[in-house]
Design a protein around this motif. Structure first.
Motif, PDB file in Angstrom:
ATOM      1  N   ARG A  74       0.827  -1.212   0.000  1.00 61.10           N
ATOM      2  CA  ARG A  74       0.000   0.000   0.000  1.00 61.10           C
ATOM      3  C   ARG A  74       0.866   1.268   0.000  1.00 61.10           C
ATOM      4  N   ALA A  75       1.594   1.457  -1.097  1.00 59.24           N
ATOM      5  CA  ALA A  75       2.476   2.627  -1.183  1.00 59.24           C
ATOM      6  C   ALA A  75       1.702   3.941  -1.136  1.00 59.24           C
ATOM      7  N   LYS A  76       0.492   3.934  -1.671  1.00 56.80           N
ATOM      8  CA  LYS A  76      -0.303   5.165  -1.727  1.00 56.80           C
ATOM      9  C   LYS A  76      -1.029   5.474  -0.420  1.00 56.80           C
ATOM     10  N   ASP A  77      -1.050   4.537   0.520  1.00 55.40           N
ATOM     11  CA  ASP A  77      -1.828   4.710   1.743  1.00 55.40           C
ATOM     12  C   ASP A  77      -1.087   5.630   2.713  1.00 55.40           C
ATOM     13  N   THR A  78      -1.509   6.870   2.781  1.00 51.49           N
ATOM     14  CA  THR A  78      -0.832   7.859   3.625  1.00 51.49           C
ATOM     15  C   THR A  78      -1.135   7.655   5.108  1.00 51.49           C
ATOM     16  N   THR A  79      -2.123   6.814   5.428  1.00 51.44           N
ATOM     17  CA  THR A  79      -2.460   6.567   6.831  1.00 51.44           C
ATOM     18  C   THR A  79      -1.660   5.414   7.433  1.00 51.44           C
ATOM     19  N   ALA A  80      -0.947   4.656   6.583  1.00 46.70           N
ATOM     20  CA  ALA A  80      -0.209   3.489   7.063  1.00 46.70           C
ATOM     21  C   ALA A  80       1.025   3.931   7.837  1.00 46.70           C
ATOM     22  N   LYS A  81       1.154   3.442   9.058  1.00 42.41           N
ATOM     23  CA  LYS A  81       2.273   3.806   9.919  1.00 42.41           C
ATOM     24  C   LYS A  81       3.383   2.756   9.832  1.00 42.41           C
ATOM     25  N   GLY A  82       4.623   3.219   9.961  1.00 41.76           N
ATOM     26  CA  GLY A  82       5.752   2.307   9.980  1.00 41.76           C
ATOM     27  C   GLY A  82       5.786   1.417   8.752  1.00 41.76           C
ATOM     28  N   ILE A  83       5.858   0.084   8.989  1.00 42.01           N
ATOM     29  CA  ILE A  83       5.876  -0.857   7.861  1.00 42.01           C
ATOM     30  C   ILE A  83       4.533  -1.547   7.658  1.00 42.01           C
ATOM     31  N   THR A  84       3.471  -0.994   8.248  1.00 38.36           N
ATOM     32  CA  THR A  84       2.150  -1.604   8.041  1.00 38.36           C
ATOM     33  C   THR A  84       1.737  -1.558   6.573  1.00 38.36           C
ATOM     34  N   TRP A  85       2.338  -0.669   5.804  1.00 37.73           N
ATOM     35  CA  TRP A  85       1.954  -0.513   4.391  1.00 37.73           C
ATOM     36  C   TRP A  85       2.309  -1.735   3.541  1.00 37.73           C
ATOM     37  N   VAL A  86       3.237  -2.593   4.007  1.00 37.34           N
ATOM     38  CA  VAL A  86       3.571  -3.796   3.238  1.00 37.34           C
ATOM     39  C   VAL A  86       2.643  -4.961   3.591  1.00 37.34           C
ATOM     40  N   HIS A  87       1.677  -4.723   4.459  1.00 35.77           N
ATOM     41  CA  HIS A  87       0.724  -5.734   4.888  1.00 35.77           C
ATOM     42  C   HIS A  87      -0.692  -5.367   4.432  1.00 35.77           C
ATOM     43  N   GLY A  88      -1.577  -6.370   4.505  1.00 29.30           N
ATOM     44  CA  GLY A  88      -3.008  -6.108   4.379  1.00 29.30           C
ATOM     45  C   GLY A  88      -3.561  -6.040   2.975  1.00 29.30           C
ATOM     46  N   THR A  89      -2.843  -6.572   1.975  1.00 20.17           N
ATOM     47  CA  THR A  89      -3.369  -6.546   0.610  1.00 20.17           C
ATOM     48  C   THR A  89      -3.416  -7.946   0.018  1.00 20.17           C
ATOM     49  N   ARG A  90      -4.275  -8.089  -0.999  1.00 25.83           N
ATOM     50  CA  ARG A  90      -4.395  -9.350  -1.723  1.00 25.83           C
ATOM     51  C   ARG A  90      -3.475  -9.338  -2.946  1.00 25.83           C
ATOM     52  N   ILE A  91      -3.317 -10.509  -3.541  1.00 22.23           N
ATOM     53  CA  ILE A  91      -2.450 -10.646  -4.706  1.00 22.23           C
ATOM     54  C   ILE A  91      -3.090  -9.979  -5.916  1.00 22.23           C
ATOM     55  N   GLY A  92      -2.317  -9.125  -6.593  1.00 22.17           N
ATOM     56  CA  GLY A  92      -2.791  -8.465  -7.802  1.00 22.17           C
ATOM     57  C   GLY A  92      -2.551  -9.316  -9.036  1.00 22.17           C
ATOM     58  N   VAL A  93      -3.326  -9.039 -10.087  1.00 20.19           N
ATOM     59  CA  VAL A  93      -3.202  -9.761 -11.351  1.00 20.19           C
ATOM     60  C   VAL A  93      -3.164  -8.752 -12.497  1.00 20.19           C
ATOM     61  N   ALA A  94      -2.171  -8.887 -13.368  1.00 18.82           N
ATOM     62  CA  ALA A  94      -2.109  -8.124 -14.617  1.00 18.82           C
ATOM     63  C   ALA A  94      -2.102  -9.122 -15.775  1.00 18.82           C
TER      64      ALA A  94
END
Length: 340
Positions: free
Chosen positions: A71-91
């Motif tokens: 979650r690079a765009k998530d400005t509310t994510a503190k510390g390293i929480t931004w690398v957590h909490g997402t599902r696998i993307g598909v292109a």
């Protein structure tokens, strides 16, 4: 003109015609290919695509790229929480050169705030298998359990939970599954509890796995990828100083080549930093490495925690085999038209 001179002339003519034929075939192949975009792909939702794995979707006649999304765009994510909490993307792509966002995977594994990392996807006997790293929540440090689970799918979007694998520790990540010459399967993975070294487990059916219980590569590294090319067995892993390259005769004893690849920053857009956690696709005897990069993590941005230092892009380069080793010129244009 003497007979000897005539023979020499004819021989040179044959060599010239053969050379022209080879060059014309290469030109024709290049003409049918497309120059890969640079960067190759950015996730439009969170802009945190990483850890790519590529597979052919036979039903849709397209290539699918699965990737960890942070979650690079998530400005509310503190510390390293931004690398957590997402599902696998598909292109998806028809040629490997141009990719567009498709969706996220529908994974039937329900835990609150579950984190999906580092998928590895293979197809065997008309069924697709995913080996996925699970982090059971959103955390602000690196010291929580991670496990690898097994999922199956018939369409590469909807995934059924099969099992949680019992491996060497409660902190194992980054599965890479390879079919051995004897027909069995070997999973290579990172055991974080043993210096982030590479371990492996074996299976005869992709469902039941027996861990070997010992490191096979002692070097610290993530995201091992095993493949065959140019008559040799290779492993590439991410050591955060570019990518380590190994070769092996038996898939257990691995010899590291002296020089890493993708360690020296490139000059292209979003490619001026080290490369990380790759997949390798061997297609028509050409090997393409798909990797990710944090373009904002340049020396002048050291210590800065921002969207620019968090975001990541997927890139592709073509590998070369020179004097028994793998090398990679990431600045060279990549002509690619993946076939199946």
């Amino acid at each position: 003109m003497s007979g000897i001179n005539l023979k020499c002339l004819l021989l040179n003519l044959v060599i010239l015609l053969f050379s022209l034929s080879v060059f014309s075939q290469k030109d024709a192949e290049k003409e049918k290919s497309h120059i890969a975009a640079k960067p190759l792909y950015r996730d439009p939702v969170f802009d945190g695509a990483a850890d790519p794995t590529i597979i052919w979707n036979n039903k849709e006649k397209k290539w699918f790229m699965f990737y960890t999304n942070r979650r690079a765009k998530d400005t509310t994510a503190k510390g390293i929480t931004w690398v957590h909490g997402t599902r696998i993307g598909v292109a998806e792509s028809t040629d490997g050169a141009n990719w567009k966002y498709r969706d996220t995977c529908n994974i039937n594994y329900k835990i609150k705030d579950v984190t999906h990392w580092a998928p590895d996807v293979i197809q065997y006997k008309n069924l697709c298998h995913m080996y996925l790293t699970i982090v059971p929540g959103i955390f602000n440090d690196w010291y929580h359990p991670r496990t690898i689970i097994h999922l199956t799918s018939k369409n590469l979007i909807d995934w059924k939970f099969e099992s949680q694998l019992k491996l060497a520790s409660d902190r194992c990540i980054d599965a890479s599954v390879f079919k051995l010459p004897n027909g069995s399967w070997r999973m290579f993975y990172n055991n974080e509890n043993d210096g982030k070294s590479i371990y492996c487990a074996d299976s005869k059916d992709l469902y039941n796995w027996v861990d070997r219980g010992k490191k096979i590569v002692k070097d610290r590294g993530e995201g091992p990828k095993v493949f065959q090319w140019k008559g040799k067995n290779w492993m590439i892993s991410d050591s955060w100083r570019g990518l380590n390259v190994y070769s092996s005769d038996d898939f257990l004893n691995w010899k590291r080549q002296e020089k890493n690849i993708l360690q020296i920053p490139g000059t292209g857009e979003d490619d001026k930093v080290i490369g990380g956690h790759p997949d390798v696709i061997v297609n028509n005897d050409r090997a393409y490495i798909f990797y990710f990069a944090h373009p904002g993590r340049t020396p002048e941005n050291k210590g800065i925690d921002s969207y620019e230092t968090k975001r990541s892009s997927i890139q592709v380069a073509e590998l070369e085999y020179i004097n028994g080793e793998i090398v990679c010129n990431r600045d060279r244009s990549v002509y690619i038209n993946l076939k199946h």
